[in-house]
Design a protein around this motif. Structure first.
Motif, PDB file in Angstrom:
ATOM      1  N   ARG A  30      46.056  42.461  34.326  1.00  0.00           N
ATOM      2  CA  ARG A  30      45.073  43.553  34.406  1.00  0.00           C
ATOM      3  C   ARG A  30      45.512  44.767  33.591  1.00  0.00           C
ATOM      4  O   ARG A  30      44.677  45.600  33.218  1.00  0.00           O
ATOM      5  N   VAL A  31      46.826  44.886  33.324  1.00  0.00           N
ATOM      6  CA  VAL A  31      47.302  45.989  32.485  1.00  0.00           C
ATOM      7  C   VAL A  31      46.618  45.943  31.128  1.00  0.00           C
ATOM      8  O   VAL A  31      46.230  46.981  30.574  1.00  0.00           O
ATOM      9  N   VAL A  32      46.440  44.746  30.589  1.00  0.00           N
ATOM     10  CA  VAL A  32      45.806  44.588  29.284  1.00  0.00           C
ATOM     11  C   VAL A  32      44.300  44.782  29.386  1.00  0.00           C
ATOM     12  O   VAL A  32      43.691  45.520  28.600  1.00  0.00           O
ATOM     13  N   THR A  33      43.677  44.120  30.353  1.00  0.00           N
ATOM     14  CA  THR A  33      42.215  44.196  30.452  1.00  0.00           C
ATOM     15  C   THR A  33      41.740  45.603  30.789  1.00  0.00           C
ATOM     16  O   THR A  33      40.700  46.043  30.285  1.00  0.00           O
ATOM     17  N   ASP A  34      42.487  46.317  31.613  1.00  0.00           N
ATOM     18  CA  ASP A  34      42.075  47.686  31.958  1.00  0.00           C
ATOM     19  C   ASP A  34      42.133  48.613  30.745  1.00  0.00           C
ATOM     20  O   ASP A  34      41.277  49.492  30.577  1.00  0.00           O
ATOM     21  N   LEU A  35      43.150  48.433  29.903  1.00  0.00           N
ATOM     22  CA  LEU A  35      43.259  49.281  28.713  1.00  0.00           C
ATOM     23  C   LEU A  35      42.099  49.057  27.751  1.00  0.00           C
ATOM     24  O   LEU A  35      41.683  49.988  27.043  1.00  0.00           O
ATOM     25  N   TYR A  36      41.565  47.858  27.719  1.00  0.00           N
ATOM     26  CA  TYR A  36      40.480  47.551  26.790  1.00  0.00           C
ATOM     27  C   TYR A  36      39.114  47.525  27.472  1.00  0.00           C
ATOM     28  O   TYR A  36      38.121  47.117  26.863  1.00  0.00           O
ATOM     29  N   GLY A  37      39.061  47.943  28.728  1.00  0.00           N
ATOM     30  CA  GLY A  37      37.785  48.051  29.414  1.00  0.00           C
ATOM     31  C   GLY A  37      37.102  46.723  29.670  1.00  0.00           C
ATOM     32  O   GLY A  37      35.873  46.618  29.590  1.00  0.00           O
ATOM     33  N   VAL A  38      37.889  45.705  29.976  1.00  0.00           N
ATOM     34  CA  VAL A  38      37.358  44.366  30.226  1.00  0.00           C
ATOM     35  C   VAL A  38      37.626  43.982  31.671  1.00  0.00           C
ATOM     36  O   VAL A  38      38.690  44.293  32.217  1.00  0.00           O
ATOM     37  N   ASP A  39      36.650  43.323  32.287  1.00  0.00           N
ATOM     38  CA  ASP A  39      36.815  42.859  33.665  1.00  0.00           C
ATOM     39  C   ASP A  39      37.752  41.647  33.686  1.00  0.00           C
ATOM     40  O   ASP A  39      37.482  40.634  33.031  1.00  0.00           O
ATOM     41  N   TYR A  40      38.842  41.763  34.428  1.00  0.00           N
ATOM     42  CA  TYR A  40      39.834  40.682  34.455  1.00  0.00           C
ATOM     43  C   TYR A  40      39.226  39.379  34.942  1.00  0.00           C
ATOM     44  O   TYR A  40      39.557  38.301  34.439  1.00  0.00           O
ATOM     45  N   ARG A  41      38.295  39.444  35.909  1.00  0.00           N
ATOM     46  CA  ARG A  41      37.702  38.225  36.470  1.00  0.00           C
ATOM     47  C   ARG A  41      36.741  37.536  35.510  1.00  0.00           C
ATOM     48  O   ARG A  41      36.322  36.408  35.774  1.00  0.00           O
ATOM     49  N   GLN A  42      36.415  38.200  34.398  1.00  0.00           N
ATOM     50  CA  GLN A  42      35.544  37.579  33.404  1.00  0.00           C
ATOM     51  C   GLN A  42      36.325  36.971  32.236  1.00  0.00           C
ATOM     52  O   GLN A  42      35.724  36.418  31.315  1.00  0.00           O
ATOM     53  N   THR A  43      37.639  37.063  32.297  1.00  0.00           N
ATOM     54  CA  THR A  43      38.443  36.556  31.193  1.00  0.00           C
ATOM     55  C   THR A  43      38.646  35.046  31.298  1.00  0.00           C
ATOM     56  O   THR A  43      38.559  34.461  32.391  1.00  0.00           O
ATOM     57  N   MET A  44      38.931  34.424  30.165  1.00  0.00           N
ATOM     58  CA  MET A  44      39.194  32.984  30.150  1.00  0.00           C
ATOM     59  C   MET A  44      40.493  32.655  30.878  1.00  0.00           C
ATOM     60  O   MET A  44      40.638  31.567  31.444  1.00  0.00           O
ATOM     61  N   LEU A  45      41.433  33.602  30.886  1.00  0.00           N
ATOM     62  CA  LEU A  45      42.706  33.364  31.557  1.00  0.00           C
ATOM     63  C   LEU A  45      42.514  33.264  33.063  1.00  0.00           C
ATOM     64  O   LEU A  45      43.138  32.424  33.728  1.00  0.00           O
ATOM     65  N   PHE A  46      41.658  34.101  33.622  1.00  0.00           N
ATOM     66  CA  PHE A  46      41.372  34.036  35.059  1.00  0.00           C
ATOM     67  C   PHE A  46      40.704  32.711  35.412  1.00  0.00           C
ATOM     68  O   PHE A  46      41.018  32.096  36.436  1.00  0.00           O
ATOM     69  N   ARG A  47      39.797  32.263  34.550  1.00  0.00           N
ATOM     70  CA  ARG A  47      39.144  30.983  34.805  1.00  0.00           C
ATOM     71  C   ARG A  47      40.131  29.826  34.697  1.00  0.00           C
ATOM     72  O   ARG A  47      40.015  28.833  35.430  1.00  0.00           O
ATOM     73  N   ALA A  48      41.108  29.954  33.788  1.00  0.00           N
ATOM     74  CA  ALA A  48      42.109  28.904  33.657  1.00  0.00           C
ATOM     75  C   ALA A  48      42.956  28.794  34.912  1.00  0.00           C
ATOM     76  O   ALA A  48      43.355  27.698  35.311  1.00  0.00           O
ATOM     77  N   LEU A  49      43.256  29.918  35.565  1.00  0.00           N
ATOM     78  CA  LEU A  49      44.006  29.886  36.821  1.00  0.00           C
ATOM     79  C   LEU A  49      43.218  29.194  37.924  1.00  0.00           C
ATOM     80  O   LEU A  49      43.801  28.704  38.901  1.00  0.00           O
ATOM     81  N   ALA A  50      41.893  29.170  37.762  1.00  0.00           N
ATOM     82  CA  ALA A  50      41.052  28.468  38.732  1.00  0.00           C
ATOM     83  C   ALA A  50      40.850  27.007  38.344  1.00  0.00           C
ATOM     84  O   ALA A  50      40.112  26.281  39.036  1.00  0.00           O
TER      85      ALA A  50
END
Length: 433
Positions: free
Chosen positions: A140-160
């Motif tokens: 989330r450190v990266v996504t917050d800096l770039y204004g992106v929702d962490y739960r919408q990232t491909m990395l979050f989906r990969a963890l699922a």
């Protein structure tokens, strides 16, 4: 004590090389040293047992043999463990080098989303986190800096458990091609983390859009060239008849007799526009011959003097006596010179100075055409060589585009330097080889 002292020469032998050796050599030296130490210690203990006054020999030999076998087994186990550590370390080091050398951005996280590793391309692709120690922190450190929702990232989906292959994601300033995969345990198959591999394809997308646009322009250009070629044929006939009528009415007193020169002049102007357009749209065959630029300028001087006198413009020459010959197309180079000087005359309107200079160095020959006209701002210079771009009321926007094509066909370069109110200088750079 003496057996242990025997290790000192062995240690001194490797001490100097140990400092300069890599990790593999250091670990191997330590393992050998430890193995010899165990052997020597075992021999020492056995000798101590045998040295006891009341110890029978049949009891000392089994003790010695037991300690010796134990030493061999323990030493072999230690060496095996150290070699395993070395192999794993070298494998990790190689993988790290491979990861850092890849142009794609790579980031791995554990099952909780904590970043476990990033490569150099990741820090280059996300410069806002380049100075932040992101390893060990949540993604989330990266996504917050770039204004992106962490739960919408491909990395979050990969963890699922969801795999993503070649997904194109558009951001405001760049476009990414992303692949993301879950990392599973080889033993249980459970998800232990995830990896994301992405690449910035902004330039690729822009180039593809430009190529698509060029394809459309090429098709339109081919159609327009065909139309222009067909238009030129009837215009040639019209000009011939107008010229014939002008000669027939030369001695008459018709009031419309003065219109013929105007018609012929306009027909010539239209024909010149068509010629420029056809020269720009087709790949002409270049007929090159050894040519001296100074000779070319001197051949064109009568035409230049005539136009300069009509506009009250002074011409200054800077032609060195010695100038290397180049392989040039005489017709095209004369057209290039006349186009550049004509633009200079128009920029100065009435009055001013046109300067023609040639010079050479070890790599190229230079032709400079300078005027003392109104100059151009930077935003105009950026579009100067685009076809149909013009600031003149009666201009076609093809003259400089034709000049650029001529220079390109001679493997040269056309530079421009201009300041508003201080004039303009066009420099034609023609390589010697």
């Amino acid at each position: 004590m003496l057996p242990n002292l025997a290790l000192i020469p062995f240690a001194l032998l490797y001490a100097r090389k140990y400092r300069q050796a890599n990790l593999h050599s250091k670990m191997l030296t330590m393992s050998l040293f430890l193995f010899v130490f165990i052997i020597v210690s075992t021999v020492r203990i056995a000798l101590q047992v045998m040295a006891q006054p009341n110890a029978p020999l049949n009891e000392a030999v089994p003790v010695f043999a037991l300690f010796f076998v134990f030493s061999l087994v323990a030493g072999s186990a230690v060496v095996f463990m150290i070699e395993s550590i070395i192999d794993k370390h070298m494998l990790l080091f190689s993988l790290r080098q491979l990861s850092d050398s890849m142009p794609s951005s790579i980031v791995t996280v554990n099952r909780d989303g904590i970043i476990t590793s990033v490569n150099r391309a990741f820090l280059h692709e996300y410069p806002l986190v380049a100075d932040i120690p992101v390893v060990g922190r949540h993604f989330r450190v990266v996504t917050d800096l770039y204004g992106v929702d962490y739960r919408q990232t491909m990395l979050f989906r990969a963890l699922a458990g969801e795999e993503t292959r070649n997904a194109v994601v558009d951001y405001p300033e760049h476009c990414l091609l992303i692949n993301a995969y879950p990392l599973r345990s080889p033993a249980t198959g459970d998800i232990e983390g995830a990896i994301s591999i992405s690449r910035d394809i902004t330039e690729v997308r822009e180039l593809r859009e430009k190529i698509d646009g060029l394809d459309r322009l090429s098709l339109v250009g081919q159609m327009a060239a065909s139309v222009a070629h067909e238009i030129r044929n009837p215009m040639t006939s019209i000009r011939g008849f107008v010229q014939l009528m002008s000669e027939r009415d030369r001695d008459s007193d018709h009031s419309h007799h003065g219109y013929y020169p105007i018609i012929l002049e306009e027909l010539d102007r239209v024909n010149g526009i068509i010629e420029d357009f056809l020269s720009l749209s087709r790949n002409r065959v270049v007929h090159k011959e050894p040519l001296n630029l100074n000779a070319l300028v001197e051949e064109s001087l009568p035409l230049l003097w005539a136009e300069a006198n009509m506009n009250g413009i002074e011409i200054k020459l800077g032609l060195p006596e010695q100038l290397p010959e180049l392989s040039l197309d005489r017709k095209e180079m004369k057209q290039l010179l006349l186009n550049l000087t004509h633009n200079a005359f128009e920029a100065m309107d009435r009055g001013g100075t046109l300067t023609l200079r040639t010079e050479a160095d070890e790599t190229a020959v230079y032709l400079r055409v300078s005027d003392t006209g109104c100059g151009m701002p930077r935003e105009m210079m950026d579009r100067l060589f685009q076809p149909f771009f013009t600031t003149k009321q009666k201009g076609t926007g093809l003259g400089l585009a034709v000049c650029k094509n001529i220079v390109d066909r001679h493997n040269g370069r056309l530079d421009v330097r201009s300041e508003p109110g201080q004039g303009t200088t066009f420099t034609v750079v023609l390589p010697l080889k």
